[in-house]
Design a protein around this motif. Sequence first.
Motif, short mmCIF file in Angstrom:
data_model
loop_
_atom_site.label_atom_id
_atom_site.label_comp_id
_atom_site.label_asym_id
_atom_site.label_seq_id
_atom_site.Cartn_x
_atom_site.Cartn_y
_atom_site.Cartn_z
N GLY A 193 0.81 -1.21 0.00
CA GLY A 193 0.00 0.00 0.00
C GLY A 193 0.84 1.26 0.00
N CYS A 194 0.15 2.39 0.15
CA CYS A 194 0.82 3.68 -0.02
C CYS A 194 1.15 4.36 1.29
CB CYS A 194 -0.05 4.60 -0.86
SG CYS A 194 -1.50 5.21 0.04
N GLY A 195 0.59 3.89 2.40
CA GLY A 195 0.88 4.50 3.69
C GLY A 195 -0.24 5.40 4.19
N ALA A 196 -1.21 5.75 3.33
CA ALA A 196 -2.27 6.66 3.77
C ALA A 196 -3.22 5.98 4.76
CB ALA A 196 -3.04 7.20 2.58
N CYS A 197 -3.49 4.70 4.57
CA CYS A 197 -4.36 4.00 5.54
C CYS A 197 -3.71 4.01 6.92
CB CYS A 197 -4.63 2.57 5.09
SG CYS A 197 -5.87 2.44 3.79
N GLU A 198 -2.40 3.80 6.95
CA GLU A 198 -1.69 3.83 8.23
C GLU A 198 -1.78 5.22 8.87
OE1 GLU A 198 -0.73 2.50 5.48
OE2 GLU A 198 0.56 0.77 5.73
N GLY A 201 -12.50 2.05 1.86
CA GLY A 201 -12.03 3.43 1.74
C GLY A 201 -10.65 3.44 1.14
N CYS A 202 -10.26 4.61 0.67
CA CYS A 202 -8.92 4.72 0.09
C CYS A 202 -8.39 6.14 0.33
CB CYS A 202 -8.94 4.39 -1.39
SG CYS A 202 -7.29 4.38 -2.15
N PRO A 203 -7.96 6.43 1.53
CA PRO A 203 -8.07 5.58 2.72
C PRO A 203 -9.41 5.81 3.41
CG PRO A 203 -6.89 7.59 3.28
CD PRO A 203 -7.23 7.69 1.80
N GLY A 233 -9.05 -0.56 4.21
CA GLY A 233 -8.74 0.07 2.92
C GLY A 233 -8.98 -0.85 1.73
N ALA A 234 -9.14 -0.21 0.58
CA ALA A 234 -9.38 -0.97 -0.66
C ALA A 234 -8.26 -1.95 -0.92
CB ALA A 234 -9.53 0.01 -1.84
N CYS A 235 -7.03 -1.55 -0.63
CA CYS A 235 -5.89 -2.48 -0.82
C CYS A 235 -6.07 -3.72 0.04
CB CYS A 235 -4.58 -1.81 -0.41
SG CYS A 235 -3.98 -0.63 -1.57
N GLY A 236 -6.36 -3.51 1.31
CA GLY A 236 -6.46 -4.62 2.26
C GLY A 236 -7.64 -5.53 1.98
S1 SF4 Z 1 -6.34 1.58 0.25
FE1 SF4 Z 1 -5.71 3.51 -0.79
S2 SF4 Z 1 -4.96 4.79 0.91
FE2 SF4 Z 1 -5.01 2.66 1.69
S3 SF4 Z 1 -2.94 1.86 1.31
FE3 SF4 Z 1 -4.21 1.33 -0.49
S4 SF4 Z 1 -3.84 2.99 -1.95
FE4 SF4 Z 1 -3.16 3.73 0.05
#
Ligand code: SF4
Length: 268
Positions: free
Chosen positions: A144-149, A241-243, A210-213
Amino acid sequence: MIDILKNRIKQGYRTSKFPNEDPGLPDRFRGRPTLRPELCAAGCTACIDACPTRAIEHRDPPGKADGKNVPLALDLGRCLFCGECTTACPEGAVTFTKDHRLAANRREDLLVTTEEARLAESLNEEMRRLFGRSLKLRQVSAGGCGACEAELTALGNVVFDLGRFGIQFVASPRHADGLVITGPVTRNMREALRIAYEAVPSPRLVIAVGACGISGGPFIGSEDHLGGAASAVPVDLFIPGCPPHPVTILDGMLRLLGRLKEDRVRGA
Ligand code: SF4
């Protein structure tokens, strides 16, 4: 010191009244989408084509596949809440509300249609007895990108104050009651996630954030990840969510612990 105290008094009480009061999210917040397929122009696929993760699809009811007024379905587990679908649709068939309630226990309950949707339900009595007043969570970032964290970190600030509900993040899975997993689970993180999961004493909870998870999110299509936490470990709570906004995360956790009662949300 005097200035600090003066500032503190000036700021007043900053902790959100949520869940006892509406979280007061701004107008630009994109929460639960609503679908109005009756507004779809015949044969139009603009929203579907615009979606970067193919979260939207047309669903023809059996025997009615005539391409006209075709019901829509939107998968919250894939949705990035980017709003490209609303921009693409001149008819307004897809819109986003300010409803922050998105979390569900089952992957299939993340599908938004015009029907009533099922929100996350509470754990059984025995699990609530164990975790209801004190829940320790270990966060695992599996890509992921770190925004969820960042949003999970925000839960600890004075506004959301996660600790007032007895929920805390801890440093070791051995001290945790469950995992909070973000990221699409990259192949390199699969083993680390499995080890972290095994290290949490049973019974344990898993929350995919998050959408990634949930699905791989913006990384859908890449071969370098497994497509979300559920592909590696059993998941008890999905938070889209994203995030996701901290209020959406908090709402999901409180539902799981039986602190929020209503478990249905009306369709469009
Ligand atoms: S769900 Fe969106 S905000 Fe969260 S880690 Fe993935 S890309 Fe980043």
